[in-house]
Design a protein around this motif. Sequence first.
Motif, short mmCIF file in Angstrom:
data_model
loop_
_atom_site.label_atom_id
_atom_site.label_comp_id
_atom_site.label_asym_id
_atom_site.label_seq_id
_atom_site.Cartn_x
_atom_site.Cartn_y
_atom_site.Cartn_z
N UNK A 138 -22.81 19.74 -21.04
CA UNK A 138 -21.71 20.87 -20.89
C UNK A 138 -22.50 22.00 -20.29
N UNK A 139 -21.90 22.93 -19.61
CA UNK A 139 -22.16 24.03 -18.73
C UNK A 139 -23.24 23.72 -17.61
N UNK A 140 -23.35 22.50 -17.25
CA UNK A 140 -24.48 22.17 -16.26
C UNK A 140 -23.62 22.34 -14.89
N UNK A 141 -24.75 22.70 -14.09
CA UNK A 141 -24.29 22.86 -12.67
C UNK A 141 -25.30 22.28 -11.79
N UNK A 142 -24.73 21.40 -10.85
CA UNK A 142 -25.76 20.44 -10.25
C UNK A 142 -25.41 20.49 -8.71
N UNK A 143 -24.41 21.38 -8.20
CA UNK A 143 -24.06 21.80 -6.73
C UNK A 143 -22.88 21.77 -6.20
N UNK A 176 -29.88 25.58 -29.30
CA UNK A 176 -29.97 25.69 -30.75
C UNK A 176 -29.82 27.11 -31.27
N UNK A 177 -29.41 28.02 -30.51
CA UNK A 177 -29.07 29.19 -30.96
C UNK A 177 -27.44 29.36 -31.03
N UNK A 178 -26.77 28.99 -29.98
CA UNK A 178 -25.12 29.03 -30.13
C UNK A 178 -24.34 27.84 -29.88
N UNK A 179 -25.25 26.88 -30.04
CA UNK A 179 -24.64 25.55 -29.54
C UNK A 179 -23.98 24.86 -30.58
N UNK A 180 -23.63 23.54 -30.73
CA UNK A 180 -23.01 22.86 -31.56
C UNK A 180 -23.82 22.70 -32.85
N UNK A 181 -25.10 22.39 -32.64
CA UNK A 181 -26.23 22.47 -33.93
C UNK A 181 -27.21 23.89 -33.66
N UNK A 182 -27.02 24.48 -34.61
CA UNK A 182 -28.03 25.66 -34.40
C UNK A 182 -29.18 25.84 -35.59
N UNK A 183 -30.16 26.52 -35.03
CA UNK A 183 -31.28 26.73 -35.92
C UNK A 183 -30.93 27.85 -36.79
N UNK A 184 -31.48 27.54 -38.15
CA UNK A 184 -31.03 28.61 -39.19
C UNK A 184 -32.13 29.96 -38.67
N UNK A 185 -31.67 31.29 -39.18
CA UNK A 185 -32.32 32.53 -38.76
C UNK A 185 -33.79 32.13 -39.10
N UNK A 190 -37.56 22.44 -34.72
CA UNK A 190 -36.34 22.24 -34.12
C UNK A 190 -36.36 20.80 -33.74
N UNK A 191 -37.19 20.23 -34.26
CA UNK A 191 -37.08 18.76 -34.11
C UNK A 191 -36.22 17.85 -34.32
N UNK A 192 -35.73 18.31 -35.66
CA UNK A 192 -34.43 17.58 -36.25
C UNK A 192 -33.21 18.00 -35.38
N UNK A 193 -33.04 19.19 -34.85
CA UNK A 193 -31.87 19.45 -33.89
C UNK A 193 -32.13 18.81 -32.78
N UNK A 194 -33.45 18.51 -32.11
CA UNK A 194 -33.34 17.56 -30.84
C UNK A 194 -33.01 16.17 -31.30
N UNK A 195 -33.07 15.66 -32.45
CA UNK A 195 -32.49 14.24 -32.67
C UNK A 195 -30.84 14.28 -32.84
N UNK A 196 -30.52 15.42 -33.38
CA UNK A 196 -29.02 15.51 -33.51
C UNK A 196 -28.46 15.63 -32.13
N UNK A 197 -29.06 16.45 -31.28
CA UNK A 197 -28.40 16.51 -29.86
C UNK A 197 -28.54 15.16 -29.09
N UNK A 198 -29.66 14.58 -29.26
CA UNK A 198 -29.90 13.38 -28.53
C UNK A 198 -28.96 12.40 -29.06
#
Length: 483
Positions: A138-143, A176-185, A190-198
């Motif tokens: 999402x939000x990607x631009x490739x040309x 991880x700041x304002x996406x679907x899964x975010x980091x607590x303050x 953020x390794x767990x978030x990496x797995x969730x997004x993957x």
Amino acid sequence: MAYLQSMPKSETIKLREKHIGAACQLFFRSTPLKIVRGIAQFMYDETGERYLDCINNVAHVGHCHPHVVEAGRNQMSLISTNNRYLHDEIVILAERLIKTMPESLSVCFFVNSGSEANDLALRLARVHTKNKDVITLDHAYHGHLTSMIDVSPYKLNLPGGPDKPEWVHVAPVPDVYRGKYVQPRDSQCNEELGQMYADEVGRICREIKKKTNGVCAFIAESLQSCGGQIIPPDGYMKKVYEYVREANGVCIADEVQVGFGRSGTHMWAFETQDVVPDIVTMGKPMGNGHPVAAVITTPEIAKSFADTGVEYFNTYGGNPVSCAIANAVLDVIEEEHLMERAARVGSHLLSRCEGLKHKHALVGDVRGRGLFVGVELVTDRETRTAATAEAKHIVNRMREESILISRDGPDSNVLKFKPPMVFTTQDADKAVETLDRILAELDRNSLPMKVQLEVRVTPLRELESSDLVLPHSSLQNVTGVSF
């Protein structure tokens, strides 16, 4: 000193409005800049006003670097023709690029732009996998080519954008700041978030495999630029590549914005994720403003392409002038240690921007690698509501202070720093100190009434390879540059 121009700015504007398509938008549309000269990390308007350029990642080794200008001029005086004739510059360039890559990536195709590079990468993937379904972020631009608009939600999401094709599948941007899964303050893990997004990509891969022979390709910038200077969470890209390959797809790393040492620690940003793509694309910085780009892939994928019997020919891709210029850019990166500078200056810039977060509530998040830094503005740190109007005001105020930055992200609330690699710590200090002062103005006065909150704005777009970088005959009487 004012620079000689053939017509006044008012006439330039009049002719542009008459003859240039309205979809070709300018920075600072209400009061556009007329830039007539560039040197190192500075650009000059027709009156001689000097601007610190914090966003031009096209002029990678600095505007009009003398070595790059000379290389292009010298080769142009000899011959510029297509690559169906032997010449040394193309093979030298190919060998130099391949030496920077993992061992499996050893075959080059040369094109004119990042858009063309990504188009060819998609074609290679389809021929090799015999699949069609593509996963993008999402939000990607490739040309700007039709094929690339199809896989660029940055364009598809606009009110007037085309419909998304059925074969395109959009995964959440790993924000991880304002996406679907975010980091607590204040959390640093953020390794767990990496797995969730993957896992979101893994789910799409499984859905595709239920209906087809598998995935064609996963395409993503190694560090997402237009999405808002996004740094993927730990482990994200590695797990995504596993899911895609299990689904018979290939992985395309788009390095058009972030390659050639910008990350500071590695030549290519995908290396920061500890992955090896099947196809790598590059563009913008490769020619320092000259249109040249490339695709690098594996011998197996290149063989699949050749086995079709359909010749690939690109009239200007790999011509001697383009390759001479790209070789000169590599010379400067190596000889002036620009990757090391990106690490040093980028770390300083990131640290100074972090300092702003402790002073101004408007600064919600600061992130980056090397000379790729984003400052995300929010009106409320608890809800992380985008400060879109404030970001617009700051960009315009910085311009008034002769500093050029831009903003992006899905809500156009992320201030972007992607300067030429000759940027200095003094430049970083000037930019951040000015930003600090403008943020303080907002703290004192709140947002000026004339700036209206926009529910949806068209983001300031990236500088494309068509942006002019005008050569000059002499560097005399110019101070404050890094060449």
